[in-house]
Design an enzyme around this catalytic site. Structure first.
Site, mmCIF file in Angstrom:
data_model
loop_
_atom_site.group_PDB
_atom_site.id
_atom_site.type_symbol
_atom_site.label_atom_id
_atom_site.label_comp_id
_atom_site.label_asym_id
_atom_site.label_seq_id
_atom_site.Cartn_x
_atom_site.Cartn_y
_atom_site.Cartn_z
ATOM 1 N N HIS A 1 0.829 -1.207 0.000
ATOM 2 C CA HIS A 1 0.000 0.000 0.000
ATOM 3 C C HIS A 1 0.862 1.256 0.000
ATOM 4 O O HIS A 1 0.608 2.200 -0.766
ATOM 5 C CB HIS A 1 -0.923 -0.003 1.215
ATOM 6 N N GLU A 2 1.870 1.276 0.859
ATOM 7 C CA GLU A 2 2.743 2.452 0.913
ATOM 8 C C GLU A 2 3.524 2.609 -0.389
ATOM 9 O O GLU A 2 3.775 3.737 -0.839
ATOM 10 C CB GLU A 2 3.696 2.347 2.106
ATOM 11 N N HIS B 1 1.577 4.507 -2.904
ATOM 12 C CA HIS B 1 1.726 5.961 -2.828
ATOM 13 C C HIS B 1 2.982 6.421 -3.562
ATOM 14 O O HIS B 1 2.989 7.474 -4.213
ATOM 15 C CB HIS B 1 1.798 6.413 -1.366
ATOM 16 N N HIS C 1 3.158 9.020 -6.675
ATOM 17 C CA HIS C 1 4.067 10.165 -6.728
ATOM 18 C C HIS C 1 4.900 10.136 -8.004
ATOM 19 O O HIS C 1 5.091 11.165 -8.663
ATOM 20 C CB HIS C 1 4.979 10.143 -5.498
#
Length: 231
Positions: free
Chosen positions: A100-101, A104, A108
């Site tokens: 999940h991280e 991100h 980006h």
């Protein structure tokens, strides 16, 4: 005005109950899958590194941070920060959170618009969350309607940040599930477990928005009481 102050506490209690229920559900699901070892045997850190490299991202560092559920991606330093329960863990929950991280980080890297919008409004949202209540309360106490309105609008800024966060979080989870499946890092059964963990985590953001909407309703009710007493 006391009647309105008393009645609006029901909204505060309702928001707190929703938050506690969602948080308890999140902790229960995370704890369950934290004890389930992934078939691949990969740690959260290893899964994160593989996902980043598969996405062609080599300038993001995976770091260990202390605490529980303190995992996050920092676009300023380009770091995926994984908590104690994720970094060295081989559990299904750990791999899901790490992915999940990384979602991100991919957002980006691809200039995902909602993420850019969220980053842009961070200063205004922080200001709003810190100043809305003092201004609103001073406005009520000293019968200054402009301060009451200013407090409400500052709170709306903070709420806007939470609303924009929703698509960012749900998209990161969608990317995580896709990358884990395409990379062969989870089995079909584990995929369902990861999905449950990520869904429960996403619900905490939904609960936060609901809580803020209830808080906004409370501010509007109190400002209405103020106007009636001021007339």
């Amino acid at each position: 005005m006391g009647l309105f102050y008393d009645s609006t506490y029901l909204l505060v209690i309702l928001a707190a109950l929703i938050s506690m229920a969602v948080s308890a559900r999140m902790n229960t699901i995370f704890s369950k899958y934290q004890t389930v070892r992934s078939y691949s045997g990969m740690t959260g850190r290893e899964a994160a590194m593989r996902i980043l490299h598969q996405a062609g991202i080599y300038d993001v560092t995976v770091r260990h941070v202390s605490g529980k559920l303190t995992d996050h991606y920092d676009p300023r330093t380009k770091t995926v920060n994984l908590s104690d329960a994720v970094y060295d863990s081989t559990s299904v929950a750990a791999i899901g959170v790490a992915a999940h991280e990384c979602g991100h980080a991919v957002q980006h890297n691809t200039d995902y618009v909602p993420l850019k919008v969220r980053s842009a409004i961070v200063p205004a949202a922080n200001l709003g969350s810190q100043l809305f209540w003092p201004l609103f309360l001073i406005g009520l106490i000293f019968s200054l309607p402009m301060l009451v309105k200013a407090g409400i609008w500052l709170f709306v800024l903070a709420l806007a940040f939470q609303v924009v966060t929703l698509p960012v979080e749900f998209d990161a989870s969608r990317r995580a599930l896709k990358m884990l499946s395409e990379g062969g890092m989870v089995t079909e059964t584990e995929h369902d477990g990861v999905k449950k963990v990520l869904w429960a985590a996403a619900m905490t953001y939904v609960a936060a928005v609901i809580g803020s909407l209830l808080q906004l309703l409370r501010l509007l009710v109190l400002s209405g009481a103020f106007r009636r007493n001021d007339d």
